[in-house]
Design an enzyme around this catalytic site. Structure first.
Site, mmCIF file in Angstrom:
data_model
loop_
_atom_site.group_PDB
_atom_site.id
_atom_site.type_symbol
_atom_site.label_atom_id
_atom_site.label_comp_id
_atom_site.label_asym_id
_atom_site.label_seq_id
_atom_site.Cartn_x
_atom_site.Cartn_y
_atom_site.Cartn_z
ATOM 1 N N CYS A 113 0.248 -1.248 -0.241
ATOM 2 C CA CYS A 113 0.556 0.308 -0.151
ATOM 3 C C CYS A 113 0.671 0.666 0.064
ATOM 4 O O CYS A 113 0.531 2.208 0.019
ATOM 5 C CB CYS A 113 -0.712 0.260 1.295
ATOM 6 S SG CYS A 113 -1.625 -1.211 1.183
ATOM 7 N N HIS A 252 -3.574 6.757 2.650
ATOM 8 C CA HIS A 252 -3.734 5.597 2.100
ATOM 9 C C HIS A 252 -5.603 5.055 2.391
ATOM 10 O O HIS A 252 -5.541 5.345 3.993
ATOM 11 C CB HIS A 252 -2.631 4.449 2.652
ATOM 12 C CG HIS A 252 -2.855 3.333 2.224
ATOM 13 N ND1 HIS A 252 -3.231 3.073 1.346
ATOM 14 C CD2 HIS A 252 -2.891 2.045 3.141
ATOM 15 C CE1 HIS A 252 -3.974 1.897 1.176
ATOM 16 N NE2 HIS A 252 -3.545 0.936 2.202
ATOM 17 N N ASN A 282 -10.228 -0.533 -0.214
ATOM 18 C CA ASN A 282 -8.652 -0.231 0.119
ATOM 19 C C ASN A 282 -8.051 -0.814 -1.666
ATOM 20 O O ASN A 282 -8.168 -2.039 -1.993
ATOM 21 C CB ASN A 282 -7.743 -0.931 0.928
ATOM 22 C CG ASN A 282 -6.309 -1.277 1.164
ATOM 23 O OD1 ASN A 282 -5.554 -0.830 0.167
ATOM 24 N ND2 ASN A 282 -6.162 -1.692 2.410
HETATM 25 O O1 UT7 Z 1 -3.229 -1.054 3.729
HETATM 26 C C1 UT7 Z 1 -3.087 -1.643 4.398
HETATM 27 C C2 UT7 Z 1 -3.114 -2.761 5.050
HETATM 28 N N1 UT7 Z 1 -4.798 -2.659 5.995
HETATM 29 C C3 UT7 Z 1 -4.467 -2.364 6.881
HETATM 30 O O2 UT7 Z 1 -4.054 -1.020 6.862
HETATM 31 C C4 UT7 Z 1 -6.191 -3.327 7.452
HETATM 32 C C5 UT7 Z 1 -6.313 -2.996 9.343
HETATM 33 N N2 UT7 Z 1 -6.948 -3.274 9.942
HETATM 34 C C6 UT7 Z 1 -8.678 -3.317 9.600
HETATM 35 O O3 UT7 Z 1 -8.768 -2.234 9.127
HETATM 36 C C7 UT7 Z 1 -8.934 -3.978 10.653
HETATM 37 O O4 UT7 Z 1 -8.926 -4.625 11.671
HETATM 38 C C8 UT7 Z 1 -10.009 -4.696 9.813
HETATM 39 C C9 UT7 Z 1 -11.175 -3.677 9.136
HETATM 40 C C10 UT7 Z 1 -10.067 -5.582 8.982
HETATM 41 C C11 UT7 Z 1 -11.102 -5.616 11.206
HETATM 42 O O5 UT7 Z 1 -12.015 -4.129 12.203
HETATM 43 P P1 UT7 Z 1 -11.348 -4.713 13.993
HETATM 44 O O6 UT7 Z 1 -11.928 -3.926 14.308
HETATM 45 O O7 UT7 Z 1 -10.157 -4.835 14.143
HETATM 46 O O8 UT7 Z 1 -12.314 -5.721 13.698
HETATM 47 P P2 UT7 Z 1 -11.831 -7.623 14.714
HETATM 48 O O9 UT7 Z 1 -10.644 -7.596 13.553
HETATM 49 O O10 UT7 Z 1 -10.648 -7.362 16.148
HETATM 50 O O11 UT7 Z 1 -13.279 -8.421 14.779
HETATM 51 C C12 UT7 Z 1 -14.062 -7.522 15.306
HETATM 52 C C13 UT7 Z 1 -14.724 -8.672 14.634
HETATM 53 C C14 UT7 Z 1 -14.268 -10.340 15.068
HETATM 54 O O12 UT7 Z 1 -16.088 -11.463 15.647
HETATM 55 P P3 UT7 Z 1 -15.448 -11.375 17.249
HETATM 56 O O13 UT7 Z 1 -14.581 -11.680 17.122
HETATM 57 O O14 UT7 Z 1 -15.216 -9.923 18.099
HETATM 58 O O15 UT7 Z 1 -17.340 -12.197 17.477
HETATM 59 C C15 UT7 Z 1 -14.327 -10.856 13.549
HETATM 60 O O16 UT7 Z 1 -14.507 -12.431 13.741
HETATM 61 O O17 UT7 Z 1 -15.475 -8.834 14.023
HETATM 62 C C16 UT7 Z 1 -15.584 -9.911 12.972
HETATM 63 N N3 UT7 Z 1 -15.700 -9.584 11.710
HETATM 64 C C17 UT7 Z 1 -16.433 -9.423 10.829
HETATM 65 N N4 UT7 Z 1 -17.509 -9.185 10.723
HETATM 66 C C18 UT7 Z 1 -18.522 -8.947 9.948
HETATM 67 C C19 UT7 Z 1 -14.528 -9.240 10.581
HETATM 68 N N5 UT7 Z 1 -15.250 -9.749 9.771
HETATM 69 C C20 UT7 Z 1 -16.270 -9.185 9.205
HETATM 70 C C21 UT7 Z 1 -16.999 -8.891 8.661
HETATM 71 N N6 UT7 Z 1 -18.184 -8.780 9.099
HETATM 72 N N7 UT7 Z 1 -16.964 -8.640 7.149
#
Ligand code: UT7
Length: 325
Positions: A113, A252, A282
């Site tokens: 990225c 980004h 993204n």
């Molecule tokens: O481009 C450079 C590289 N990429 C990035 O910079 C991305 C960086 N990361 C992020 O943007 C975020 O970490 C995400 C958007 C990927 C995830 O958000 P988060 O607030 O960190 O959520 P999480 O991974 O802690 O997940 C929270 C919950 C989980 O459920 P439990 O374990 O709390 O029951 C996930 O399983 O959300 C769940 N979850 C979803 N639920 C509905 C993960 N993906 C989804 C989804 N829909 N698509």
């Protein structure tokens, strides 16, 4: 040393739109979750017969028209991408042929990225030292080809697109500073493990879905905030400026929460942050340059403005560039 500036911009976004409502039918997710956790509403998906170079060529042609240059005026083409048409040759070589840039050298840069920021920094060295006069720098990705459409953790995040900038010697303003960084100890957090020399393609790697992008989102999130803030601060300092001197921040576009947390660290007011993540998600290497291109088209960047490009990605890598427009 010569001054280096952007004299033309172009973009190409595939026509097909994939909305959060469409994704609700594919995986266990919701528009509400995607919108509140990421800021993304929809993303573009390239056609089956469109490869990364096809997107790049369209963006390149628009950038050349904007710069009022012919392809034969180019001496170098750099494409930032992590989703090349194939491992070799480079996407840049397909672009060189596709636009008829018969006097140009060509190569790709792989910095995820932060790819466009890295490529822009590399290109600016060639011009500032007088090696080349006109360089085409492109960020282009077909991430949909490397997305696991059964993995809700990643498939809601990414989109396809390309944008390009023509770099030339300028009389005033231009690139004031560049700052790049990396930390390979965190390479495991975000990668496409299969198909390379570590795990060459076999039926087993296909069964294990190793050819798709994998990410530990939460860990990446925290590092993105700190490294983007560090890159922004260092580039601004190298330019002899303060954060308050920046007129527009082009970050980004990975997650609106990452962007706002970075902005808070440097006291950038919200109105100085450019966002188009809602429409495109993204697009890795293509994100910052597409955002810059659209900010300029929308009149958000005026002559004399100071613009900050700031990015972070797999590697881990990060980087920022300060430009006087
Ligand atoms: O481009 C450079 C590289 N990429 C990035 O910079 C991305 C960086 N990361 C992020 O943007 C975020 O970490 C995400 C958007 C990927 C995830 O958000 P988060 O607030 O960190 O959520 P999480 O991974 O802690 O997940 C929270 C919950 C989980 O459920 P439990 O374990 O709390 O029951 C996930 O399983 O959300 C769940 N979850 C979803 N639920 C509905 C993960 N993906 C989804 C989804 N829909 N698509």
């Amino acid at each position: 040393m010569k001054r280096v500036g952007i004299i033309g911009l172009g973009e190409y976004l595939p026509k097909k739109v994939l909305t959060n409502a469409d994704l609700e039918k594919m995986v266990d997710t919701s528009d509400e979750w995607i919108t509140t956790r990421t800021g993304i509403k929809e993303r573009r998906i390239a056609a089956k017969n469109e490869a990364t170079s096809d997107l790049a060529i369209k963006a390149a042609k628009e950038a050349l028209l904007d710069a009022k240059l012919a392809a034969i005026d180019l001496e170098l083409i750099i494409v930032a991408t992590i989703t090349p048409d194939m491992f070799t040759p480079s996407v840049a070589c397909y672009v060189q042929h596709g636009i008829g840039a018969k006097n140009a050298a060509a190569f790709d840069v792989s910095a995820a990225c932060a790819g466009f920021v890295y490529a822009l920094s590399v290109a600016s060295q060639f011009i500032s030292r007088g090696t080349y006069k006109n360089i085409l720098v492109i960020g282009a990705e077909k991430l949909s080809a490397f997305t696991d459409w059964e993995d809700r953790n990643t498939c809601v995040l990414f989109g396809d697109g390309a944008a390009a900038a023509v770099l030339s010697e300028v009389e005033a303003g231009g690139i004031l500073s560049t700052y790049l960084g990396s930390d390979g100890t965190r390479a495991d957090l975000l990668n496409i493990p299969g198909g390379g020399s570590r795990h060459p393609a076999t039926t087993q790697t296909l069964e294990d879905r190793l050819h798709y992008l994998k990410m530990e989102g939460n860990e990446v999130f925290k590092l993105a905030v700190t490294t983007m803030a560090e890159a922004a601060y260092m580039a601004i300092k190298k330019a002899g400026l303060e954060p308050k001197d920046i007129d527009l921040v082009i970050p980004h576009q990975a997650n609106v929460r990452i962007i706002m947390a970075m902005a808070k660290k440097l006291n950038f007011p919200q109105e100085k942050i450019y966002l188009n993540i809602e429409r495109y998600g993204n697009m890795s290497s293509a994100s910052t340059i597409t955002a810059l291109c659209e900010a300029v088209k929308e009149g958000r960047v005026k002559k004399g403005d100071t613009v900050l490009l700031d990015a972070f990605g797999a590697g881990l890598v990060w980087g920022a560039v300060v430009i006087e427009w």
